[in-house]
Design an enzyme around this catalytic site. Structure first.
Site, short mmCIF file in Angstrom:
data_model
loop_
_atom_site.label_atom_id
_atom_site.label_comp_id
_atom_site.label_asym_id
_atom_site.label_seq_id
_atom_site.Cartn_x
_atom_site.Cartn_y
_atom_site.Cartn_z
N TYR A 192 0.70 -1.09 -0.08
CA TYR A 192 -0.02 0.07 0.02
C TYR A 192 0.79 1.02 0.05
CZ TYR A 192 -3.23 3.58 1.37
OH TYR A 192 -4.05 4.58 1.39
N TRP A 246 1.30 5.46 -1.70
CA TRP A 246 0.95 6.78 -2.66
C TRP A 246 2.00 6.74 -3.86
CZ3 TRP A 246 -2.36 11.12 -2.87
CH2 TRP A 246 -3.58 11.07 -2.32
P1 PGD Z 1 3.82 8.07 1.79
O1 PGD Z 1 4.36 9.20 2.90
O2 PGD Z 1 3.05 8.85 0.68
O3 PGD Z 1 2.69 7.43 2.84
O4 PGD Z 1 0.59 6.20 3.65
P2 PGD Z 1 1.70 6.17 2.27
O5 PGD Z 1 2.60 4.83 2.69
O6 PGD Z 1 1.01 6.13 0.96
O7 PGD Z 1 4.92 7.07 1.02
C1 PGD Z 1 5.07 6.69 -0.17
C2 PGD Z 1 6.38 6.26 -0.29
O8 PGD Z 1 6.56 5.97 -1.71
C3 PGD Z 1 7.40 7.46 0.08
O9 PGD Z 1 8.24 7.00 1.20
C4 PGD Z 1 7.98 7.48 -1.32
O10 PGD Z 1 9.31 7.91 -0.88
C5 PGD Z 1 7.99 6.31 -1.95
N1 PGD Z 1 7.94 6.61 -3.34
C6 PGD Z 1 7.65 7.54 -4.22
N2 PGD Z 1 7.92 7.40 -5.30
C7 PGD Z 1 8.36 6.09 -5.68
C8 PGD Z 1 8.43 5.35 -6.74
O11 PGD Z 1 8.39 5.78 -8.02
N3 PGD Z 1 9.09 4.08 -6.46
C9 PGD Z 1 9.08 3.74 -5.29
N4 PGD Z 1 9.43 2.44 -5.21
N5 PGD Z 1 9.10 4.20 -4.01
C10 PGD Z 1 8.57 5.56 -4.14
C11 PGD Z 1 -0.39 7.23 3.68
C12 PGD Z 1 -1.59 6.96 4.25
O12 PGD Z 1 -1.23 7.37 5.62
C13 PGD Z 1 -2.88 7.56 4.16
S1 PGD Z 1 -3.32 7.31 2.40
C14 PGD Z 1 -3.78 7.96 4.97
S2 PGD Z 1 -5.28 8.96 4.41
C15 PGD Z 1 -3.61 7.60 6.47
N6 PGD Z 1 -3.98 8.73 7.19
C16 PGD Z 1 -3.56 8.57 8.55
C17 PGD Z 1 -4.14 9.46 9.36
O13 PGD Z 1 -5.11 10.33 9.32
N7 PGD Z 1 -3.74 9.43 10.80
C18 PGD Z 1 -2.79 8.70 11.15
N8 PGD Z 1 -2.34 8.40 12.40
N9 PGD Z 1 -2.31 7.88 10.26
C19 PGD Z 1 -2.50 7.70 9.02
N10 PGD Z 1 -1.93 7.09 8.08
C20 PGD Z 1 -2.28 6.95 6.60
#
Ligand code: PGD
Length: 753
Positions: A109, A111
């Site tokens: 999972y 983004w």
């Molecule tokens: P990101 O920080 O976007 O968080 O959680 P998510 O895991 O999506 O992580 C994406 C990672 O992908 C980053 O580390 C980035 O460096 C890496 N990345 C970017 N591009 C690439 C690529 O091309 N290739 C590879 N291999 N990696 C890449 C988000 C999630 O957190 C979401 S959607 C929600 S809504 C939640 N919200 C909450 C909340 O409201 N409150 C709490 N306490 N916790 C939450 N967690 C959730």
């Protein structure tokens, strides 16, 4: 003047220019409100936390696969690509031949980035499917509760989210906007795949409606509003009391309830019950809004064209189904569902495209993207149950009327997500991550997830590869041209997986004989041939740098067709109408999600303060936390914690102090910001500061050390990370340093052996 290199991101399209060896970021000229997050891009691009070479946890390299405590502080050994790929391929092969493909967890999972070909999760799923399959995950951390609930109540979630009433219908028709959770402007810059024109801030400014902001945080609505500073997690009590007032004063729309809804009777009996009426006096004691204020609001709602909106954050809590269901029931009582400017909306201000009137799939076809292929393994988990799965293999659990069993995972494979950001109770997740034999991560950065892995493969970032991108209701398809060389030895996820596919004998199936660039042309051309409008050839699009898509309808109202003719356009519920009571859900017999909306008391907690762990305004989730905008917001290097001056002075805390936020699960350090713009008794700490553990303490301020790893309910098993109960104290003395903004200790192969 050099031509800009076009690209896009989840926070919008922009151009890139090299200026004296530095990357300069220029917002897209058509964007009326470019995202502040653009300010993180240049500073993070070559940050020392980039992963430069493949790296293997020292103890894994020495002892091989097996359960082990995976400390984030352990050394990693840098190895050559061939060795790294040989290790991963051999390990995948060992697991699939031994315990079997179900033992590979490939949910992955996250983004990742906005490009639609180099979409890390799709790439990984396609590859693992060809390699025999994997245990997958379903739904999202964002909206996991509603995605399961809404089909029972209104037939599907897709319509509610993707075809929400558009902003122009709201600005023109709504007289009263009752915004549960507000419309937090910080979130509207973000959409998966991005939007080129951020129109929501402009629409908010042209709103003529009176706004009732129902949130513990004043910042949840950016403009004038009447603020109801509700106690966190009690919106359902307020909604029930509003409904009670409408019914007991005869202000509800009986005809609407009879014609379009089912199950009002049992809900009405629950509201009016003699023993425990859900009236305004009862609700005032629960939610902290005065009984008179509640009655007055209900009457105003009945007199006005009223839109009730509920943010997604409200379902990201324990019993998160209830505020969504009760919000729909309340809108049904008003009888304005399907009328312009009235009814119900879910997610205004939760994501940039809710209420957007950009192109629709009917007008554009599905813009090019990489298909994920077939997964021969059917085992899945609801996404937020990852730690339960790893800690309790073989155990049974409930989900949406089914009884499922957790598989026994030996290999975890993650590309494009950061579970050590997104999951709850991170100290528990660390224990869970000690269980599998091997953890493989592709990452551009040394995130906490990379530091908890065994094999880390460096991925390129978007500016380092060719791609294309477009968000769900985006006005443009953007050519994302490579702007800079890859960092260190980083490779595209596609190339990494192609290297593994070759080792596992599925190279031809995975690549279909195409380079990444040939895939772009192939996917684009396949779309062009079926698109319902005239699309130029690939070379022209690529050279132009973007393609404007045909606009969507500006004025649309959710459930308009259903209202006009419910017999011809029934909802996809068992009754064809809005299910205020669902016999299906009632039949599951879940005490934490019965058959109609109810108030469920979360019970006492010894910790006096409510923590709201919401989305940050300075980065996307944990992405680009080392970037300039995110770093500028830190206080003594820690994530800021907002607290009311009365709570601070009771604890001897001054503005700018380093504080320790704690409960039974763990603690983190933050920097105190005193503010009267939140309800006393409430503190707010955004998610996404990179997790930096020192024992059970996160020295950097990640709130997920404090949140509970419990599901919203047995129905949806959704993420409940938005709230926690905590206490706060001043941290005296020198706080331990933040270490996560430097890479881990890296050894060369020679030194390690
Ligand atoms: P990101 O920080 O976007 O968080 O959680 P998510 O895991 O999506 O992580 C994406 C990672 O992908 C980053 O580390 C980035 O460096 C890496 N990345 C970017 N591009 C690439 C690529 O091309 N290739 C590879 N291999 N990696 C890449 C988000 C999630 O957190 C979401 S959607 C929600 S809504 C939640 N919200 C909450 C909340 O409201 N409150 C709490 N306490 N916790 C939450 N967690 C959730």
């Amino acid at each position: 003047m050099t031509r800009l290199t076009p690209t896009t991101s989840h926070w919008g399209a922009f151009g890139v220019r090299m200026s004296r060896g530095e990357v300069e970021v220029i917002p897209h000229p058509a964007d009326p409100a470019p995202s502040p997050l653009l300010g993180n891009v240049a500073s993070a691009l070559r940050h020392p936390t980039r992963v430069a070479r493949p790296a293997v946890r020292r103890s894994w390299l020495k002892h091989g696969p097996g359960p082990r405590a995976r400390s984030a502080g352990e050394e990693f050994v840098e190895v050559a690509w061939d060795e790294a790929l040989d290790l991963v391929a051999a390990e995948l092969d060992r697991v699939r031949r031994g315990p079997g493909n179900e033992a590979v967890f490939g949910g992955s999972y996250g983004w990742a980035s906005a490009g639609r070909f180099h979409h890390a999760q799709s790439q990984l799923h396609r590859f693992l499917g060809l390699a025999g399959g994997y245990t997958s995950s379903r739904n999202s951390y964002s909206l996991g509760t509603s995605l399961v609930l809404l089909p029972h109540v209104v037939g599907d979630s897709e319509q509610v989210v993707r075809r929400a009433s558009t902003w122009p219908t709201i600005t023109e028709n709504t007289e009263l906007l009752v915004a549960f959770g507000g419309v937090p402007e910080k979130n509207v810059y973000v959409t998966p795949g991005g939007v080129t024109r951020h129109v929501t801030p402009g629409h908010l400014k042209s709103l003529r409606a009176e706004v009732a902001l129902i949130s513990p945080l004043r910042a949840d609505f950016p403009l004038d509003a009447r603020w109801y500073p509700i106690r966190p997690g009690t919106d359902v009590a307020l909604m029930l009391a509003l409904a009670h007032t409408l019914v007991s004063e005869g202000l509800h729309d009986r005809n609407f309830l009879d014609r379009y809804c089912t199950g009002f009777g049992s809900f009405e009996r629950y509201l009016l019950s003699q023993d425990a009426p859900k009236d305004a006096d009862w609700a005032a004691g629960v939610c902290g809004i005065s009984a008179d204020g509640i009655r007055e609001l209900a009457r105003r709602m009945a007199r006005s064209r009223t839109l009730i909106t509920v943010t997604w954050s409200l379902q990201r809590i324990r019993y998160g189904e209830q505020p969504v269901w009760a919000g729909i029931a309340l809108a049904a009582l008003l009888g304005q569902i399907g009328l312009p400017g009235g009814g119900f909306g879910h997610g205004y201000g939760s994501m940039g495209d809710v209420g957007d009137h950009g192109p629709t799939a009917e007008r554009t076809g599905r813009v090019p993207h990489l298909p994920q292929g077939r997964n021969p393994v059917s085992t899945f988990i609801p996404v937020a149950r990852i730690a339960d799965m790893l800690l309790h293999p073989g155990e049974a659990y409930d989900y949406n009327g089914q009884t499922l069993k957790y598989p026994d995972i030996r290999l975890v494979y993650w590309a494009g997500g950061n579970p050590f950001h997104h999951h709850q109770d991170l100290n528990r997740l660390r224990r869970a991550f000690a269980r599998p034999d091997t953890i493989v991560v592709h990452e551009p950065y040394w995130t906490a997830t990379a530091r908890h892995a065994d094999i880390v493969l460096p991925a390129t970032s978007t500016l380092e590869r060719d791609d294309f991108g477009s968000g769900r209701r985006d006005t443009h398809l953007i050519a994302m041209r490579r702007a800079v060389e890859p960092y260190g030895e980083a490779r595209d996820d596609y190339d990494i997986l192609a290297g593994l596919a070759a080792r596992l004998g599925v190279y031809d199936e995975f690549t279909e004989g195409r380079t990444a660039r040939q895939w772009l042309e192939h996917l684009y051309t396949a779309w062009r041939e079926t698109a319902p409008f005239s699309v130029p050839p690939f070379a022209e699009f690529w050279d132009e740098g973007e393609l404007e898509l045909p606009p969507g309808p500006e004025r649309e109202t959710l459930f308009e067709r259903f209202r006009a003719d419910p017999e011809a356009n029934p909802l996809r519920t068992p009754s064809g109408g809005i299910e205020i009571t669902s016999a299906t859900v009632a039949g599951f017999g879940y005490d934490d999600c019965p058959g109609h909306p109810v108030w469920l008391d979360p019970g006492p907690d010894p910790h006096p303060l409510f923590l709201i762990a919401n989305q940050p305004s300075t980065r996307l989730h944990s992405q680009l936390d080392p970037g300039a905008v995110s770093q500028a917001s830190k206080i003594s290097e820690r994530e800021p914690l907002s607290m009311h001056p009365s709570d601070a002075s009771a604890r001897g805390i001054a503005d700018g102090d380093v504080v320790r936020v704690f409960n039974d699960r763990g603690a983190c350090l933050s920097g105190a910001v005193l503010s009267e713009d939140l309800r006393p008794g409430v503190v707010q700490l955004a998610t996404g500061a990179w997790y930096d553990p020192l024992g059970d303490l996160c020295v950097h301020g990640n709130p997920n050390v404090l949140t509970t790893d419990v599901p919203s309910s047995r129905l949806s098993q959704g993420c409940a990370g938005q709230h926690a109960r905590v206490d706060v104290e001043r941290f005296d003395g020198d706080p331990p340093p933040v270490t996560v903004l430097a890479p881990p200790r890296l050894l060369s192969r020679e030194v390690a052996s």
